[in-house]
Design a protein around this motif. Structure first.
Motif, PDB file in Angstrom:
ATOM      1  N   SER A 116     -19.131  -5.945  11.605  1.00 22.73           N
ATOM      2  CA  SER A 116     -19.383  -7.328  12.006  1.00 22.73           C
ATOM      3  C   SER A 116     -18.124  -8.041  12.483  1.00 22.73           C
ATOM      4  O   SER A 116     -18.208  -9.043  13.204  1.00 22.73           O
TER       5      SER A 116
ATOM      6  N   VAL B 108     -26.680  -4.943  18.583  1.00 24.89           N
ATOM      7  CA  VAL B 108     -27.628  -4.997  17.472  1.00 24.89           C
ATOM      8  C   VAL B 108     -28.998  -5.490  17.931  1.00 24.89           C
ATOM      9  O   VAL B 108     -30.031  -5.106  17.356  1.00 24.89           O
TER      10      VAL B 108
ATOM     11  N   LEU C  18     -30.538  -2.438  19.372  1.00 17.30           N
ATOM     12  CA  LEU C  18     -30.990  -1.593  18.256  1.00 17.30           C
ATOM     13  C   LEU C  18     -32.309  -2.103  17.692  1.00 17.30           C
ATOM     14  O   LEU C  18     -33.215  -1.311  17.386  1.00 17.30           O
ATOM     15  N   ALA C  19     -32.439  -3.419  17.564  1.00 16.26           N
ATOM     16  CA  ALA C  19     -33.694  -4.005  17.076  1.00 16.26           C
ATOM     17  C   ALA C  19     -34.851  -3.653  18.007  1.00 16.26           C
ATOM     18  O   ALA C  19     -35.951  -3.297  17.552  1.00 16.26           O
TER      19      ALA C  19
ATOM     20  N   SER D  80     -31.796  -6.255  12.021  1.00 18.55           N
ATOM     21  CA  SER D  80     -30.852  -5.987  13.105  1.00 18.55           C
ATOM     22  C   SER D  80     -30.756  -7.183  14.050  1.00 18.55           C
ATOM     23  O   SER D  80     -29.662  -7.566  14.475  1.00 18.55           O
TER      24      SER D  80
ATOM     25  N   ILE E 116     -28.793 -10.016  12.480  1.00 16.79           N
ATOM     26  CA  ILE E 116     -27.352  -9.736  12.486  1.00 16.79           C
ATOM     27  C   ILE E 116     -26.723 -10.224  13.791  1.00 16.79           C
ATOM     28  O   ILE E 116     -25.616 -10.776  13.806  1.00 16.79           O
TER      29      ILE E 116
ATOM     30  N   GLY F 100     -28.094  -7.714   7.025  1.00 14.23           N
ATOM     31  CA  GLY F 100     -27.519  -6.374   6.935  1.00 14.23           C
ATOM     32  C   GLY F 100     -28.145  -5.576   5.805  1.00 14.23           C
ATOM     33  O   GLY F 100     -28.451  -4.388   5.956  1.00 14.23           O
TER      34      GLY F 100
ATOM     35  N   LEU G  67     -31.604  -4.420   6.921  1.00 15.54           N
ATOM     36  CA  LEU G  67     -31.531  -3.269   7.829  1.00 15.54           C
ATOM     37  C   LEU G  67     -31.220  -1.990   7.064  1.00 15.54           C
ATOM     38  O   LEU G  67     -31.930  -0.984   7.182  1.00 15.54           O
TER      39      LEU G  67
ATOM     40  N   LEU H  88     -24.054   3.555   7.837  1.00 11.96           N
ATOM     41  CA  LEU H  88     -24.674   3.433   9.153  1.00 11.96           C
ATOM     42  C   LEU H  88     -24.964   4.796   9.782  1.00 11.96           C
ATOM     43  O   LEU H  88     -26.003   4.964  10.437  1.00 11.96           O
TER      44      LEU H  88
END
Length: 229
Positions: A39, A55, A58-59, A90, A93, A116, A119, A190
């Motif tokens: 982050s 992110v 990614l979502a 995600s 974030i 976080g 996720l 991760l």
């Protein structure tokens, strides 16, 4: 998305793009990967744009994967809910940046931390419910690796959470070492979590079904009409 494999390919592409962006930030942003959190990239000129994009991408990849799982009949209710929760985490974030290390906790920073946790916590549990509730023939070849990766993710996430205990006045032997390596611990969490997403999507590419199968009656009708002519 005309088919489950097509959706899985799109999901893999989105997750891969997110990984490329984060990997680029790792190389170019100058954040210490042992001490600095992922982050923290947002506090660099490049990361202020690329990290939220990564992110959010990614979502999107997680939501496409959820859709593929549901259409393929591979996901029960809880799996779908958990994958959606991971995607929500995600996205949050990206929308709620972290606080600067050492600064007072803000509402934005608190939402970021909770997102976080959502996720990291939802992905491995979603995979465990997927393997447990799906047809054995679909996941037999990858069921054991998925379970191992899921439990590894849960164990690493527990270790990552433990590293925060000394910061809340609950010291324990060796705790200072974990506090100093939170960035590394986060990256260790991760890695297997993203591997879980990749393995599930890759399996759907191989075993997926058409997203909109043609009903048998509709398929026979044209042929019958052709014969009649």
């Amino acid at each position: 998305m005309r088919s489950v494999p097509g959706a899985a390919v799109l999901s893999l592409s989105l997750v891969g793009l997110a990984l490329l962006l984060i990997g680029y930030l790792h190389a170019a942003a100058g954040v210490d990967p042992v001490h600095g959190m992922v982050s923290d990239y947002v506090f660099t000129p490049l990361g202020s744009v690329l990290l939220p994009v990564a992110v959010l991408v990614l979502a999107a990849g997680l939501m496409v994967l959820r859709r593929a799982l549901l259409v393929a009949g591979a996901a029960g209710r809880w799996t779908g809910v958990l994958v959606a929760a991971a995607a929500l985490g995600s996205a949050l974030i990206g929308l709620f940046p972290a606080d600067v290390t050492g600064a007072p906790v803000t509402t934005t920073g608190l939402v970021h931390k909770l997102a976080g946790g959502l996720l990291f916590g939802a992905v491995p549990v979603a995979v465990l419910t997927l393997v447990a509730g799906s047809r054995r023939d679909r996941w037999r070849a990858v069921g054991r690796p998925l379970r191992w990766l899921a439990w590894l993710s849960i164990g690493l996430f527990a270790g990552f959470l433990t590293s925060y205990l000394p910061l809340f006045g609950m010291p324990f032997p060796g705790g200072e070492v974990l506090v100093g390596a939170q960035g590394l611990l986060e990256r260790l969490v991760l890695a297997p979590e993203l591997a879980l997403v990749v393995v599930v999507a890759a399996r759907l590419i191989r075993t997926g079904l058409p997203a909109t199968p043609v009903p048998a009656a509709a398929a026979v009708a044209p042929a019958g009409a052709e014969v009649a002519r």
